[in-house]
Design an enzyme around this catalytic site. Structure first.
Site, mmCIF file in Angstrom:
data_model
loop_
_atom_site.group_PDB
_atom_site.id
_atom_site.type_symbol
_atom_site.label_atom_id
_atom_site.label_comp_id
_atom_site.label_asym_id
_atom_site.label_seq_id
_atom_site.Cartn_x
_atom_site.Cartn_y
_atom_site.Cartn_z
ATOM 1 N N HIS A 1 51.952 38.481 36.460
ATOM 2 C CA HIS A 1 51.724 38.524 37.908
ATOM 3 C C HIS A 1 50.253 38.789 38.197
ATOM 4 O O HIS A 1 49.782 39.923 38.131
ATOM 5 C CB HIS A 1 52.574 39.605 38.571
ATOM 6 C CG HIS A 1 52.642 39.479 40.063
ATOM 7 N ND1 HIS A 1 53.592 38.735 40.710
ATOM 8 C CD2 HIS A 1 51.857 40.000 41.038
ATOM 9 C CE1 HIS A 1 53.405 38.799 42.021
ATOM 10 N NE2 HIS A 1 52.352 39.568 42.243
ATOM 11 N N HIS B 1 46.739 36.904 40.622
ATOM 12 C CA HIS B 1 46.347 35.931 41.641
ATOM 13 C C HIS B 1 44.900 35.505 41.415
ATOM 14 O O HIS B 1 44.063 36.317 41.005
ATOM 15 C CB HIS B 1 46.441 36.536 43.047
ATOM 16 C CG HIS B 1 47.738 37.220 43.335
ATOM 17 N ND1 HIS B 1 48.918 36.544 43.505
ATOM 18 C CD2 HIS B 1 48.036 38.540 43.488
ATOM 19 C CE1 HIS B 1 49.891 37.408 43.758
ATOM 20 N NE2 HIS B 1 49.380 38.612 43.740
ATOM 21 N N ASP C 1 49.237 42.594 38.499
ATOM 22 C CA ASP C 1 49.042 42.464 39.950
ATOM 23 C C ASP C 1 47.564 42.334 40.308
ATOM 24 O O ASP C 1 47.164 42.591 41.436
ATOM 25 C CB ASP C 1 49.679 43.649 40.696
ATOM 26 C CG ASP C 1 49.819 43.416 42.189
ATOM 27 O OD1 ASP C 1 49.975 42.245 42.607
ATOM 28 O OD2 ASP C 1 49.757 44.397 42.949
#
Length: 275
Positions: free
Chosen positions: A4, A6, A226
């Site tokens: 996970h 981005h 994250d």
């Protein structure tokens, strides 16, 4: 494996959606790859951030840069007229293995979950073997297990189900998530503990949630950093500390190996590592 993260920017090349609710600083592919090298992580899953809406170009460019290292989770319109079956096939060829649906930011929640919309999306991606990743507060849905008991594809819930620690593991929605895991319907991302508790490292209020999902089904767990920790309004965690925290919470080596290697290889269609 980091399941996970981005990629954001550079904004000059990949402009953000006008309807975004925040504007992140650039967190580029090169930045992220440097972090992976520092942490000694070989593979990763890039998840489409909300600031890009349904424009997946930044994430797809990252996947193209190294198809062996990356998989992706995209965001698309729920309208089949806007996304053809050929487009889905192209996304699969690019390395996408799931779709993300942001339930948290739905403006009007009075009607409950958009279950038919989610089901229709699931039926479209089922032939590709994809999953549906849900960003939702499971505590808001006490009938979660009943709602998704016969869902067409696997579900992945981010951030331990995104229920704040104050609700406790006895919360009906969280218990529903555990039930879905036990019946092989759901996966849980052990991500973002700092998002759902009030304290800073070592996020002691989240330990019961960690233990509960392990007890429910350790074969349905994956971990993620994250990165780049967007919209964090408290002490920013260091990614190395998050890795160490997993080591403290999951001390069994074989279980850590399952969470970090074996489980994500299955979910994201990576080749198994050669021993």
């Amino acid at each position: 494996m980091d399941c996970h993260a981005h990629v954001c920017g550079p904004a000059t090349q990949f402009p953000y959606a006008q309807e975004r609710i925040y504007t992140p600083p650039d967190a580029t592919l090169e930045n992220y790859q440097a972090l992976l090298r520092m942490l000694g992580i070989n593979r990763a899953v890039l998840v489409q951030p909300s600031v890009y809406g349904t424009d997946n170009r930044a994430m797809l460019a990252a996947l193209k840069s190294d198809p062996h290292q990356f998989r992706g989770v995209a965001v698309i319109s729920s309208d089949p007229k806007e996304v053809s079956d050929q487009k889905l096939s192209d996304l699969h060829a690019a390395g996408v293995r799931g779709l993300r649906c942001n339930i948290v930011d739905i403006a009007d929640k009075s009607a409950g979950l958009p279950i038919e919309q989610l089901r229709n999306l699931a039926k479209r991606i089922q032939p590709f073997g994809w999953h549906l990743e849900l960003l939702m507060h499971v505590n808001e849905y006490p009938d979660l297990a009943k709602t998704f008991e016969d869902f067409p594809v696997d579900l992945v819930f981010g951030h331990f189900g995104y229920a704040h620690a104050k609700h406790g593991v006895v919360d009906k929605g969280f218990q529903g998530l555990l039930d879905l895991m036990k019946h092989q319907h759901a996966w849980v991302k052990m991500t973002g503990p700092y998002r759902i508790c009030d304290g800073d490292l070592p996020y002691v209020d989240m330990r019961p949630f960690n233990d509960a999902v392990i007890e429910a089904n350790p074969n349905r767990l994956i971990w993620g950093s994250d990165w780049p920790h967007v919209m964090v309004k408290k002490q920013m965690p260091h990614d190395a500390d998050l890795c160490d925290l997993l080591g403290e919470w999951v001390q069994d080596e074989s279980l850590r190996n399952a969470i970090l290697v074996n489980n994500p290889c299955i979910l994201y269609d990576f080749p198994a590592f050669k021993s």
